[in-house]
Scaffold this active site. Structure first.
Site, PDB file in Angstrom:
ATOM      1  N   ASP A   1       0.638   7.120   0.622  1.00 34.73           N
ATOM      2  CA  ASP A   1       1.821   6.618  -0.838  1.00 34.73           C
ATOM      3  C   ASP A   1       1.984   4.999   0.062  1.00 34.73           C
ATOM      4  O   ASP A   1       2.908   5.638   0.488  1.00 34.73           O
ATOM      5  CB  ASP A   1       1.984   7.726  -1.111  1.00 34.73           C
TER       6      ASP A   1
ATOM      7  N   GLU B   1      -2.864   3.126   0.635  1.00 34.05           N
ATOM      8  CA  GLU B   1      -3.036   2.251  -1.051  1.00 34.05           C
ATOM      9  C   GLU B   1      -1.624   1.501  -0.270  1.00 34.05           C
ATOM     10  O   GLU B   1      -0.368   1.177  -0.188  1.00 34.05           O
ATOM     11  CB  GLU B   1      -1.319   3.786  -1.683  1.00 34.05           C
TER      12      GLU B   1
ATOM     13  N   TYR C   1       5.357  -0.113   3.136  1.00 33.94           N
ATOM     14  CA  TYR C   1       6.804  -0.349   2.939  1.00 33.94           C
ATOM     15  C   TYR C   1       7.515   0.674   3.860  1.00 33.94           C
ATOM     16  O   TYR C   1       8.825   1.198   3.534  1.00 33.94           O
ATOM     17  CB  TYR C   1       7.389   0.227   1.222  1.00 33.94           C
ATOM     18  N   LEU C   2       7.090   1.047   4.693  1.00 34.09           N
ATOM     19  CA  LEU C   2       8.385   2.335   5.863  1.00 34.09           C
ATOM     20  C   LEU C   2       8.910   1.405   6.631  1.00 34.09           C
ATOM     21  O   LEU C   2      10.374   2.308   6.709  1.00 34.09           O
ATOM     22  CB  LEU C   2       7.067   3.116   6.648  1.00 34.09           C
TER      23      LEU C   2
ATOM     24  N   GLU D   1      11.743  -1.980   7.538  1.00 38.37           N
ATOM     25  CA  GLU D   1      12.024  -3.318   6.804  1.00 38.37           C
ATOM     26  C   GLU D   1      12.863  -3.146   8.176  1.00 38.37           C
ATOM     27  O   GLU D   1      13.278  -2.165   9.180  1.00 38.37           O
ATOM     28  CB  GLU D   1      13.809  -2.908   6.169  1.00 38.37           C
TER      29      GLU D   1
ATOM     30  N   ARG E   1      -4.184  10.534   1.162  1.00 42.00           N
ATOM     31  CA  ARG E   1      -4.094   8.993   0.814  1.00 42.00           C
ATOM     32  C   ARG E   1      -2.287   8.686   1.190  1.00 42.00           C
ATOM     33  O   ARG E   1      -1.506   8.985   0.579  1.00 42.00           O
ATOM     34  CB  ARG E   1      -3.661   9.089  -1.298  1.00 42.00           C
TER      35      ARG E   1
ATOM     36  N   HIS F   1      -3.964   7.005 -11.138  1.00 41.20           N
ATOM     37  CA  HIS F   1      -2.835   7.003 -12.891  1.00 41.20           C
ATOM     38  C   HIS F   1      -1.619   6.736 -13.020  1.00 41.20           C
ATOM     39  O   HIS F   1      -0.128   6.938 -13.531  1.00 41.20           O
ATOM     40  CB  HIS F   1      -2.434   8.562 -11.973  1.00 41.20           C
ATOM     41  N   ASP F   2      -1.447   5.045 -11.982  1.00 41.39           N
ATOM     42  CA  ASP F   2      -0.479   4.812 -12.717  1.00 41.39           C
ATOM     43  C   ASP F   2      -0.915   2.886 -13.392  1.00 41.39           C
ATOM     44  O   ASP F   2      -2.185   2.999 -14.461  1.00 41.39           O
ATOM     45  CB  ASP F   2       0.404   3.513 -11.070  1.00 41.39           C
TER      46      ASP F   2
ATOM     47  N   ASN G   1       6.951   7.618   2.465  1.00 43.09           N
ATOM     48  CA  ASN G   1       8.215   6.656   2.649  1.00 43.09           C
ATOM     49  C   ASN G   1       9.447   7.085   2.313  1.00 43.09           C
ATOM     50  O   ASN G   1      10.452   6.529   2.361  1.00 43.09           O
ATOM     51  CB  ASN G   1       7.628   4.994   1.328  1.00 43.09           C
TER      52      ASN G   1
ATOM     53  N   ASP H   1      14.432   5.933   0.784  1.00 43.93           N
ATOM     54  CA  ASP H   1      13.392   5.673   1.323  1.00 43.93           C
ATOM     55  C   ASP H   1      13.824   6.390   3.269  1.00 43.93           C
ATOM     56  O   ASP H   1      15.232   7.087   3.332  1.00 43.93           O
ATOM     57  CB  ASP H   1      13.622   4.163   1.704  1.00 43.93           C
TER      58      ASP H   1
HETATM   59  C1  NOJ Z   1       2.366   4.736  -5.876  1.00 48.28           C
HETATM   60  C2  NOJ Z   1       1.916   5.897  -6.455  1.00 48.28           C
HETATM   61  O1  NOJ Z   1       0.776   5.749  -6.906  1.00 48.28           O
HETATM   62  C3  NOJ Z   1       3.074   6.072  -8.125  1.00 48.28           C
HETATM   63  O2  NOJ Z   1       2.655   6.562  -9.016  1.00 48.28           O
HETATM   64  C4  NOJ Z   1       4.655   6.444  -7.148  1.00 48.28           C
HETATM   65  O3  NOJ Z   1       4.941   6.069  -8.694  1.00 48.28           O
HETATM   66  C5  NOJ Z   1       4.437   5.231  -5.932  1.00 48.28           C
HETATM   67  N1  NOJ Z   1       3.487   4.968  -5.214  1.00 48.28           N
HETATM   68  C6  NOJ Z   1       6.337   5.638  -5.353  1.00 48.28           C
HETATM   69  O4  NOJ Z   1       5.810   7.483  -4.922  1.00 48.28           O
END
Ligand code: NOJ
Length: 577
Positions: free
Chosen positions: A213, A255, A217-218, A220, A211, A322-323, A115, A183
């Site tokens: 990411d 995601e 949001y690609l 608008e 995956r 990880h988030d 994105n 973006d």
């Molecule tokens: C989702 C990722 O999991 C996250 O770690 C990242 O900060 C955002 N996308 C932006 O790339």
């Protein structure tokens, strides 16, 4: 393409639905093993622990971005899609990782942040300095920052606007995440072409999947809210077509932090498929809610909602990653309750979520860790573990942002938890030294030495799951119970097509979870299984059977679960390691 014919790849015999049966493990290259003592994990270190992951029962690794990057967002700020961050290693080492993983029948999923890029990416540097040049239109530029006011801000703790002013080009650029992550402009066909070529570059190296990411949001538009807009889905259909025709058997994972119906749109349709898998964001926070509220109703409700998805599509189930533990998919009332239970210290919060690891969230309760994992491994979808959670690693809320739960893997009680031989001060992040989760107590070596450790328990459950393809491939029906703390569902599988490794045995498994903090007695009702026997999937013990009305009453200890085989004992029992 036929979904039943096996696919042959060098070193792999591919079941086309392999991703539906796989156990995934998210591993940060930076955080796993440092092979050269520079304080940062690397590809060579990861390669050296593939045996451990194979022993655990992992089928596929999801590796967050390892591209060249200024690392201002954990590598999700890419400055070159075709090279690897030097401190992580080289392209040759990555190729070696793919080969060595494949030798173990383990697959590699890499992250593709498509994105946005880092503002350090050459494309952005050229775009800002040469608006009429070849990259002038690679990003979303505007003379005003008032466009699209309805597009929400995602990093609420860090950003006040989705627009930032570039002093060189003297225009605003659009960014959904950090302002250093402009973006990409997908309305420019050259951008989509770049992403197709990058996909080819990595899949040609043998990578088994991507995956995608931040995939909603690609695009608008003036009409939409910038999430899952129609051209985004058109782009994904093209990407899927590329994968299916040029790299059959590889997968795309979405995601998309959205409600089930919106996420399901990212699977596309049988005729026009998009992603093979998508993470199940709504179910995750409800697991944590139920654990504290002792109420299963929200889980029952979400799981009872039928969302039609293509036959080959699969959910990705996760507890942590990880988030932050995102609370975007729950009501304000539930969110406040969860902040109260799980983020009572303000430092535990970030954006709309909680930046803690699984074991700390559950206060190191073994019963809760087992219950949560039992859900992870039996809900419809494929489980995604987060590195370190298999040993109940802790976190460090004094570190900034989401680094709280990205600390080095704890291998041994030795210096730097066996992660690195560097001077401790040189580590990319300090190892956890808190009272309860100190690396001298919580580490792989010591858990390997204790047969009843969490690590051995998790490994055993993984192997039980893998012995029953029903968990990966079967359907799910929520069944009635007379207790508010109980979630019960039946996983059913008609049997693999004959000729596959699973033969053609149909299987039904009753999964029962009690969120009550005390022992209970519960009656479960599943009329279609009236008269059937029940057997514990782990030890094979016979349980009370369903009566002629399809009811069975069982007693459950505090926060306990059962996986019970329905039917005769001759089939499917116990085939565990
Ligand atoms: C989702 C990722 O999991 C996250 O770690 C990242 O900060 C955002 N996308 C932006 O790339």
């Amino acid at each position: 393409m036929s979904f039943t014919a096996p696919i042959q790849l060098p070193g792999l015999t591919l079941d086309p639905l392999w991703y539906r049966r796989s156990v995934f493990y998210e591993v940060l290259v930076r955080g796993f093993v440092d092979s050269n003592g520079d304080g940062t994990g690397d590809l060579a270190g990861l390669i050296s622990r593939l045996d451990y992951l194979q022993w655990l029962g992992v089928d596929a690794l999801w590796i967050p971005p390892f591209f060249n990057s200024p690392l201002r967002d954990g590598g999700y700020d890419v400055s070159d899609y075709r090279s690897i961050l030097p401190e992580f290693g080289t392209l040759d080492e990555f190729q070696e990782l793919v080969t060595k993983a494949h030798e173990r029948n383990m697959r590699i999923i890499m992250d593709l942040p498509l994105n946005h890029t880092s503002d350090q990416h050459e494309w952005f540097q050229q775009s800002r300095s040469d608006p009429d040049g070849p990259y002038g239109d690679y990003y979303v530029w505007s003379d005003t920052d008032e466009k699209w006011p309805d597009i929400r801000i995602i990093f609420t703790d860090y950003e006040e606007s989705n627009w930032a002013f570039d002093s060189e080009r003297r225009q605003f650029y659009f960014h959904r995440f950090f302002s250093h992550q402009p973006d990409l402009n997908y309305n420019n066909p050259a951008v989509a072409e770049e992403i197709f070529e990058i996909t080819r570059f990595w899949l040609s190296m043998g990578v088994d999947g991507l995956r995608l990411d931040a995939v909603p949001y690609l695009y608008e538009s003036d009409e939409g809210n910038g999430e899952g807009e129609p051209p985004t889905h058109e782009f994904l259909k093209k990407l899927r077509n590329l994968v299916d025709t040029e790299f059959p058997g590889r997968v795309l994972i979405a995601e998309a932090n959205q409600w089930p119906r919106e996420v399901a749109a990212f699977f596309g349709t049988d005729e026009e498929p998009e992603c093979h898998m998508a993470f199940d964001f709504p179910v995750m926070p409800r697991i944590f809610y139920s654990l504290r509220s002792q109420q299963a109703d929200e889980l029952v409700r979400v799981l009872s909602e039928t969302t039609d998805i293509p036959e080959t599509a699969g959910w990705g189930i996760f507890l942590r990653n990880h988030d932050e533990l995102t609370l975007e998919m729950v009501s304000e009332e539930y969110r406040q309750a969860m902040y109260g239970w799980y983020a009572y210290d303000p430092r535990m919060r970030v954006n709309v979520g909680i930046r803690r690891r699984l074991a700390t969230l559950l206060d190191n309760s073994r019963a809760e860790l087992e219950l949560a994992h039992a859900l992870l491994f039996s809900l419809p979808g494929s489980p995604f573990l987060y590195y370190g959670d298999e040993i109940g690693m802790g976190d460090n809320i004094w570190l900034p942002d989401r680094d709280a739960s990205r600390t080095p893997m704890q291998w041994t009680p030795d210096r730097n938890a066996g992660f690195s031989s560097a001077d401790p001060g040189k580590l990319y992040l300090p190892v956890v030294q808190s009272l309860v989760y100190n690396y001298s107590l919580v580490n792989v070596e010591s858990q390997l030495a204790q047969s009843r450790s969490l690590l051995h328990w998790v490994r055993n459950v993984i192997h039980v799951r893998k012995a029953h393809p029903t968990f990966g491939l079967g359907s799910m029906t929520v069944v009635d119970s007379d207790h508010e703390s109980v979630l019960a569902f039946v996983r059913s599988y008609e049997g693999a097509a004959s000729g596959t490794q699973f033969g053609d045995a149909p299987e039904n498994v009753l999964c029962v979870f009690s969120f009550a903090h005390n022992p209970i007695s519960v009656t479960i009702r599943a009329p279609e299984h009236a008269g059937s026997d029940l057997y514990d999937l782990f030890g094979g013990a016979k349980f009370p059977a369903f009566d002629e009305n399809g009811e069975v009453t069982i007693t459950m200890g505090s926060q306990q679960f059962f996986w019970l085989h329905i039917g005769t004992p001759s089939r499917g029992l116990p085939r565990t390691a």
